[in-house]
Scaffold this motif. Structure first.
Motif, mmCIF file in Angstrom:
data_model
loop_
_atom_site.group_PDB
_atom_site.id
_atom_site.type_symbol
_atom_site.label_atom_id
_atom_site.label_comp_id
_atom_site.label_asym_id
_atom_site.label_seq_id
_atom_site.Cartn_x
_atom_site.Cartn_y
_atom_site.Cartn_z
ATOM 1 N N UNK A 139 22.175 7.239 -27.587
ATOM 2 C CA UNK A 139 21.848 6.307 -26.503
ATOM 3 C C UNK A 139 20.408 6.513 -26.052
ATOM 4 N N UNK A 140 20.000 7.765 -25.879
ATOM 5 C CA UNK A 140 18.616 8.046 -25.487
ATOM 6 C C UNK A 140 17.640 7.603 -26.571
ATOM 7 N N UNK A 141 18.021 7.827 -27.815
ATOM 8 C CA UNK A 141 17.140 7.452 -28.924
ATOM 9 C C UNK A 141 16.961 5.947 -29.013
ATOM 10 N N UNK A 142 18.018 5.192 -28.736
ATOM 11 C CA UNK A 142 17.895 3.726 -28.725
ATOM 12 C C UNK A 142 16.869 3.287 -27.683
ATOM 13 N N UNK A 143 16.878 3.978 -26.528
ATOM 14 C CA UNK A 143 15.912 3.662 -25.477
ATOM 15 C C UNK A 143 14.498 4.046 -25.909
ATOM 16 N N UNK A 144 14.351 5.234 -26.543
ATOM 17 C CA UNK A 144 13.041 5.652 -27.039
ATOM 18 C C UNK A 144 12.476 4.624 -28.025
ATOM 19 N N UNK A 306 21.482 -2.183 -19.423
ATOM 20 C CA UNK A 306 20.669 -1.987 -18.223
ATOM 21 C C UNK A 306 19.393 -2.814 -18.222
ATOM 22 N N UNK A 307 18.933 -3.229 -19.353
ATOM 23 C CA UNK A 307 17.838 -4.204 -19.362
ATOM 24 C C UNK A 307 18.329 -5.501 -18.718
ATOM 25 N N UNK A 308 19.539 -5.920 -19.112
ATOM 26 C CA UNK A 308 20.125 -7.120 -18.509
ATOM 27 C C UNK A 308 20.380 -6.904 -17.024
ATOM 28 N N UNK A 309 20.884 -5.720 -16.656
ATOM 29 C CA UNK A 309 21.199 -5.441 -15.261
ATOM 30 C C UNK A 309 19.972 -5.374 -14.379
ATOM 31 N N UNK A 310 18.957 -4.601 -14.787
ATOM 32 C CA UNK A 310 17.728 -4.508 -13.999
ATOM 33 C C UNK A 310 16.961 -5.832 -13.995
ATOM 34 N N UNK A 311 17.259 -6.688 -14.970
ATOM 35 C CA UNK A 311 16.620 -8.008 -15.001
ATOM 36 C C UNK A 311 16.960 -8.847 -13.786
ATOM 37 N N UNK A 312 18.116 -8.607 -13.184
ATOM 38 C CA UNK A 312 18.499 -9.324 -11.965
ATOM 39 C C UNK A 312 17.740 -8.804 -10.754
ATOM 40 N N UNK A 313 17.369 -7.515 -10.743
ATOM 41 C CA UNK A 313 16.723 -6.920 -9.578
ATOM 42 C C UNK A 313 15.205 -6.898 -9.703
ATOM 43 N N UNK A 318 12.095 -4.449 -15.924
ATOM 44 C CA UNK A 318 13.475 -4.138 -16.294
ATOM 45 C C UNK A 318 13.551 -3.116 -17.415
ATOM 46 N N UNK A 319 12.712 -3.274 -18.442
ATOM 47 C CA UNK A 319 12.737 -2.346 -19.575
ATOM 48 C C UNK A 319 12.336 -0.949 -19.138
ATOM 49 N N UNK A 320 11.310 -0.845 -18.303
ATOM 50 C CA UNK A 320 10.829 0.467 -17.856
ATOM 51 C C UNK A 320 11.910 1.184 -17.039
ATOM 52 N N UNK A 321 12.504 0.469 -16.083
ATOM 53 C CA UNK A 321 13.535 1.084 -15.244
ATOM 54 C C UNK A 321 14.761 1.469 -16.067
ATOM 55 N N UNK A 322 15.141 0.604 -16.999
ATOM 56 C CA UNK A 322 16.295 0.907 -17.856
ATOM 57 C C UNK A 322 16.024 2.159 -18.677
#
Length: 552
Positions: A139-144, A306-313, A318-322
């Motif tokens: 999961x972390x690697x996908x984000x990296x 979380x990209x989709x989730x932070x996209x609302x806020x 969104x990508x950075x926060x996710x």
């Protein structure tokens, strides 16, 4: 680390441990009872450290995978069913680990498995830690990879290596890491969900109707429910990681028992309340990610959720926060996976090889295995791996719980305390070990279709039922004779006096000591485990009365 045992006390050499073992901060009492002098944390401090490890993203990935594979309804009931079972089975394990200050491996030895019988469960538990290290690292690697644009194979290496420095110093550093990152993590965890519900409440209706790949749509199907619950039950071994923290719980204050109990329940079985919530969130966010164009094959990846989730806020970042949230979450859990794995491998190899180079060495082994799994893309076959693993893990936990709640207090065939020392245990106890083996064989056969589709879907339930039922049955048939090989001279529950080990010369509390005829005096549990030349003479007929033993 060399061991020298001589028949003559005058010529016997002291056992010399390496620096990694003698340093209590690095070693963290990995093979021992956690002494009162080292347990300097409050109930709150231990609980916060234990709950900090629940920041992992595997719950989100599992919840998303269940929703995609089985549809919303079956995922919902599967998650809730598994959570109830995990909570109930976690209570006695958390209580005994906290009261007797032992990890889940030492607890297993004294709960019907025997000294060598628990080596198998050490591998089961070690497998849990490196499977979930690999899952969290993926999961972390996908984000990296998504954030930095680097190859996924390189991301796997980075995600593994950054964990090692943080876990070297055990509970001393882990408690600080978990404590100070918890508030930030909670904020990032809640913000996306709150923003989605405020800005687009219709997403809840879409979630309830989400069918994923399920051919029966979002409706209830008992076979799919059973399969979903079985996969979610793979997390039942998480109580072992909670116990690795709970063993440092302070002694119960008679005037504040509620405080101790609250911490034990919250940090022990209580983890699954947050865990089940996160699995449901994972199914929710995967449905949102899918409606935003993410392919179903990737909608169970937390970074896309979380990209989709932070996209609302905060759509602009969104990508950075996710990415920040994923990185923090995975560090918080993988330090625990690496730490717990090092404890389990230490127990396993010390019993088989009679050598202990130090807990730190096994951190590298555990991380190395996890990295190999990541590089082989285990994330793509997540459901199959967890479904298979849950059968063995559930059988193990079921056998332990049966001993703790039936064989000890009701049948009184198992000792009321936890006896984990080699000097007092048979190598194999058929009660727990036999129940686990039989339940594992039958349930794994069911998982691979030996008993038809119903057996395949409910294989984890078969494992739990058989292990829990067989343990007391075998205890009655054997009349409990394989629990204790000889009466303990010192055991858990005695007052906290210290004794010098005749082999290594260090002082340890009585709970960690045995009376040794081979060395003519008290011996600590680790020296006892590592002794290759005594041939268990303390447990042979007549050895206690024939050999003078100077124990006070």
């Amino acid at each position: 680390m060399a061991t020298t045992v001589s028949k003559s006390p005058e010529t016997r050499a002291k056992r010399i441990f390496g620096g990694l073992v003698n340093n209590p901060v690095l070693e963290d009492y990995s093979l021992r009872y956690a002494p009162s002098g080292f347990r300097k944390w409050s109930e709150y401090g231990v609980a916060m450290a234990a709950l900090g490890s629940i920041a992992y993203m595997a719950d989100l990935a599992i919840g998303g995978s269940l929703a995609i594979q089985y549809g919303f309804t079956n995922a919902l009931w599967g998650i809730l069913t598994a959570a109830l079972i995990i909570f109930l089975t976690g209570i006695p394990i958390a209580y005994y680990s906290s009261k007797y200050n032992v990890d889940v491996d030492l607890l297993t030895r004294g709960a019907g498995f025997g000294y060598l019988g628990s080596t198998i469960t050490s591998v089961i538990y070690a497998s849990f830690t490196f499977i979930f290290f690999a899952l969290e690292g993926s999961v972390m690697s996908q984000a990296f990879t998504l954030f930095l644009g680097i190859p996924i194979a390189l991301s796997y290496i980075i995600s593994s290596l950054i964990i090692i420095p943080l876990v070297l110093f055990g509970m001393t550093v882990l408690s600080v890491v978990q404590k100070w990152t918890n508030p930030i993590w909670i904020g990032l965890f809640v913000i996306p969900i709150a923003a989605i519900l405020i800005k687009d409440p219709q997403t809840v209706a879409s979630w309830v109707q989400f069918a994923g790949k399920s051919p029966s749509g979002a409706g209830f199907n008992p076979l799919l429910w059973g399969s979903a619950a079985g996969i979610a039950l793979s997390l039942i071994a998480q109580i072992g990681e909670q116990a690795d923290y709970l063993r440092f719980m302070p002694k119960i204050n008679p005037f504040k028992k509620w405080k101790w109990w609250f911490a034990v329940l919250a940090a022990g079985p209580g983890w699954v309340v947050l865990g089940a919530t996160k699995q449901l969130m994972g199914s929710f966010l995967s449905s949102i990610a899918a409606t935003h164009g993410t392919p179903l094959a990737n909608a169970n990846e937390p970074i896309h959720m979380y990209i989709a989730g932070f996209g609302y806020a905060f759509p602009a970042v969104a990508l950075i926060l996710a990415a920040i949230f994923i990185f923090m979450s995975q560090i918080k859990i993988n330090v625990t996976n690496a730490y717990s794995g090092s404890l389990s491998w230490s127990n396993f190899f010390s019993r088989l090889t009679h050598r202990h180079p130090g807990r730190v060495i096994y951190i590298f082994l555990n991380v190395g295995i996890a990295l190999a799994l990541m590089e082989s893309n285990m994330f793509s076959v997540l459901g199959t791996i967890l479904g298979f693993y849950s059968n063995v893990a559930v059988a193990w936990i079921g056998a332990i719980v049966a001993d703790l709640v039936i064989n000890k207090p009701l049948l009184k065939l198992s000792p009321s305390y936890i006896e984990f020392k080699r000097a007092h245990l048979y190598n194999f106890n058929p009660v727990g070990f036999g129940a686990m083996v039989i339940a594992s064989i039958v349930s794994v056969a069911a998982f691979f279709g030996a008993f038809g589709p119903w057996g395949e879907s409910f294989s984890a339930f078969i494992a739990l039922f058989l292990a829990f039922s067989l343990s007391p049955v075998i205890a009655i048939l054997t009349k409990g004779k394989y629990y204790i090989a000889r009466d303990p001279h010192y055991h858990a529950g005695t007052h906290h006096d210290v004794l010098n080990c005749t082999t290594c010369g260090f002082e340890y509390e009585k709970e960690d000591m045995a009376c040794c005829p081979a060395h003519d005096g008290p011996i600590c549990s680790l020296c006892c485990s590592l002794d290759k030349e005594c041939h268990d003479m303390c447990k042979t007929v007549g050895s206690i009365k024939d050999v003078p033993v100077k124990c006070s």
